[in-house]
Write an enzyme that holds these catalytic residues in place. Sequence first.
Site, PDB file in Angstrom:
ATOM      1  N   LYS A  34       0.843  -1.204   0.000  1.00 32.88           N
ATOM      2  CA  LYS A  34       0.000   0.000   0.000  1.00 32.88           C
ATOM      3  C   LYS A  34       0.875   1.250   0.000  1.00 32.88           C
ATOM      4  CE  LYS A  34      -2.357   1.824   3.620  1.00 32.88           C
ATOM      5  NZ  LYS A  34      -2.228   3.268   3.529  1.00 32.88           N
ATOM      6  N   ASP A  63      -3.282   4.293  -2.162  1.00 29.39           N
ATOM      7  CA  ASP A  63      -4.243   4.748  -1.151  1.00 29.39           C
ATOM      8  C   ASP A  63      -4.275   6.276  -1.104  1.00 29.39           C
ATOM      9  OD1 ASP A  63      -5.866   4.923   1.119  1.00 29.39           O
ATOM     10  OD2 ASP A  63      -4.245   4.469   2.509  1.00 29.39           O
ATOM     11  N   LEU A  64      -4.948   6.876  -2.087  1.00 32.97           N
ATOM     12  CA  LEU A  64      -5.008   8.344  -2.126  1.00 32.97           C
ATOM     13  C   LEU A  64      -6.369   8.882  -1.700  1.00 32.97           C
ATOM     14  CD1 LEU A  64      -2.959   9.184  -5.370  1.00 32.97           C
ATOM     15  CD2 LEU A  64      -2.167   9.001  -3.020  1.00 32.97           C
ATOM     16  N   LYS A  65      -7.313   8.011  -1.446  1.00 33.98           N
ATOM     17  CA  LYS A  65      -8.639   8.408  -0.929  1.00 33.98           C
ATOM     18  C   LYS A  65      -9.165   9.663  -1.646  1.00 33.98           C
ATOM     19  CE  LYS A  65      -7.599   6.737   3.743  1.00 33.98           C
ATOM     20  NZ  LYS A  65      -6.137   6.542   3.680  1.00 33.98           N
ATOM     21  N   ASP A  68     -13.362  14.880  -4.200  1.00 34.89           N
ATOM     22  CA  ASP A  68     -13.437  16.180  -4.887  1.00 34.89           C
ATOM     23  C   ASP A  68     -14.770  16.200  -5.624  1.00 34.89           C
ATOM     24  OD1 ASP A  68     -12.714  18.611  -6.359  1.00 34.89           O
ATOM     25  OD2 ASP A  68     -10.662  18.132  -5.815  1.00 34.89           O
ATOM     26  N   THR A 123     -10.634   4.365  10.329  1.00 36.94           N
ATOM     27  CA  THR A 123     -10.519   3.541  11.547  1.00 36.94           C
ATOM     28  C   THR A 123      -9.951   4.326  12.734  1.00 36.94           C
ATOM     29  OG1 THR A 123      -8.532   2.689  10.496  1.00 36.94           O
ATOM     30  CG2 THR A 123     -10.425   1.223  10.559  1.00 36.94           C
ATOM     31  N   ARG A 213       2.435  -0.222  10.932  1.00 35.13           N
ATOM     32  CA  ARG A 213       3.427  -0.149  12.015  1.00 35.13           C
ATOM     33  C   ARG A 213       3.803  -1.479  12.645  1.00 35.13           C
ATOM     34  NH1 ARG A 213       0.400   5.037  14.340  1.00 35.13           N
ATOM     35  NH2 ARG A 213      -1.245   3.890  13.224  1.00 35.13           N
TER      36      ARG A 213
HETATM   37  O1  C5P Z   1       0.351   1.568  10.967  1.00 38.25           O
HETATM   38  P1  C5P Z   1      -1.069   1.093  10.725  1.00 38.25           P
HETATM   39  O2  C5P Z   1      -1.169  -0.421  10.611  1.00 38.25           O
HETATM   40  O3  C5P Z   1      -2.047   1.680  11.704  1.00 38.25           O
HETATM   41  O4  C5P Z   1      -1.393   1.679   9.282  1.00 38.25           O
HETATM   42  C1  C5P Z   1      -2.672   1.678   8.719  1.00 38.25           C
HETATM   43  C2  C5P Z   1      -2.602   2.266   7.347  1.00 38.25           C
HETATM   44  O5  C5P Z   1      -3.902   2.232   6.799  1.00 38.25           O
HETATM   45  C3  C5P Z   1      -2.131   3.718   7.266  1.00 38.25           C
HETATM   46  O6  C5P Z   1      -1.382   3.847   6.071  1.00 38.25           O
HETATM   47  C4  C5P Z   1      -3.410   4.530   7.170  1.00 38.25           C
HETATM   48  O7  C5P Z   1      -3.271   5.696   6.408  1.00 38.25           O
HETATM   49  C5  C5P Z   1      -4.319   3.558   6.429  1.00 38.25           C
HETATM   50  N1  C5P Z   1      -5.760   3.708   6.653  1.00 38.25           N
HETATM   51  C6  C5P Z   1      -6.328   3.649   7.897  1.00 38.25           C
HETATM   52  N2  C5P Z   1      -7.698   3.762   8.050  1.00 38.25           N
HETATM   53  C7  C5P Z   1      -8.472   3.913   6.977  1.00 38.25           C
HETATM   54  C8  C5P Z   1      -7.903   3.962   5.694  1.00 38.25           C
HETATM   55  C9  C5P Z   1      -6.530   3.844   5.566  1.00 38.25           C
HETATM   56  O8  C5P Z   1      -5.621   3.468   8.883  1.00 38.25           O
HETATM   57  N3  C5P Z   1      -9.788   3.959   7.112  1.00 38.25           N
END
Ligand code: C5P
Length: 232
Positions: A34, A63-65, A68, A123, A213
């Site tokens: 991602k 993942d640019l969400k 617009d 989340t 992470r």
């Molecule tokens: O480090 P961690 O496992 O929390 O990373 C989660 C990844 O998922 C991050 O890159 C975050 O931007 C992305 N994300 C998220 N919640 C969402 C959509 C994407 O945490 N609803």
Amino acid sequence: MKLCISLDLPTAKENIQLVKEVNKLNINDELWLKVGFRSFIRDGQEFLEELKAINNNFKLFLDLKLYDIPNTMADAAFEIANFGIVDMFNVHASAGQIAMKTVMQRIKAVPNRPIVLAVTALTSFDNDNFRAVYNEDIDTKARKFAIDAYDSGIDGVVCSAHESKDIKSCTSDDFITLCPGIRPFGEDSQDQKRVADLNFAKEEIVDFIVVGRPIYKSIEPKEVVNKILNNI
Ligand code: C5P
């Protein structure tokens, strides 16, 4: 269930190093990478090509969400689809049905078009903070966003593992759920509010887990990836 590793490290060099390390596992399963705001804004399309050069079998999730006006979203979606190497990207469901339909309409003629997901509720929201923005409870609104996305021809949603089964039951079993906020073996949740471990994600019939992470902050990322793959 498929694993999607979040490449959120501070430099392209560190992300590439992480991917090269993981690639030593000689993975047979489909592995997704991602690429989010940080990496894409800094390192661009060239970075995507570098990832594919490490292993052409890696799947790329951009993942640019997108959020617009419909035409601008569709233009951006078309450009992403035309890169030819992005396998999946996402938009915000809160941009509305017209925007989502316009996106799907615009990319439908692109050969092997990427999978398109819609973000329901981030989340990192807990219910109180979510209510302050959307004036509704997370699970109710996430379900509504998912139905909007489904009705607009979108392929699936980004949601918390806590909503996956419910979303499939009110859309379709084939409607993809991709869930961040995964702490595979109960690791620290950090800023994520609605976290889930691997077993819970399995029970909730999640299609993709996104893990950042817990992998890249670990002293042995390759081993964590291996352990996750062995458990899914
Ligand atoms: O480090 P961690 O496992 O929390 O990373 C989660 C990844 O998922 C991050 O890159 C975050 O931007 C992305 N994300 C998220 N919640 C969402 C959509 C994407 O945490 N609803």
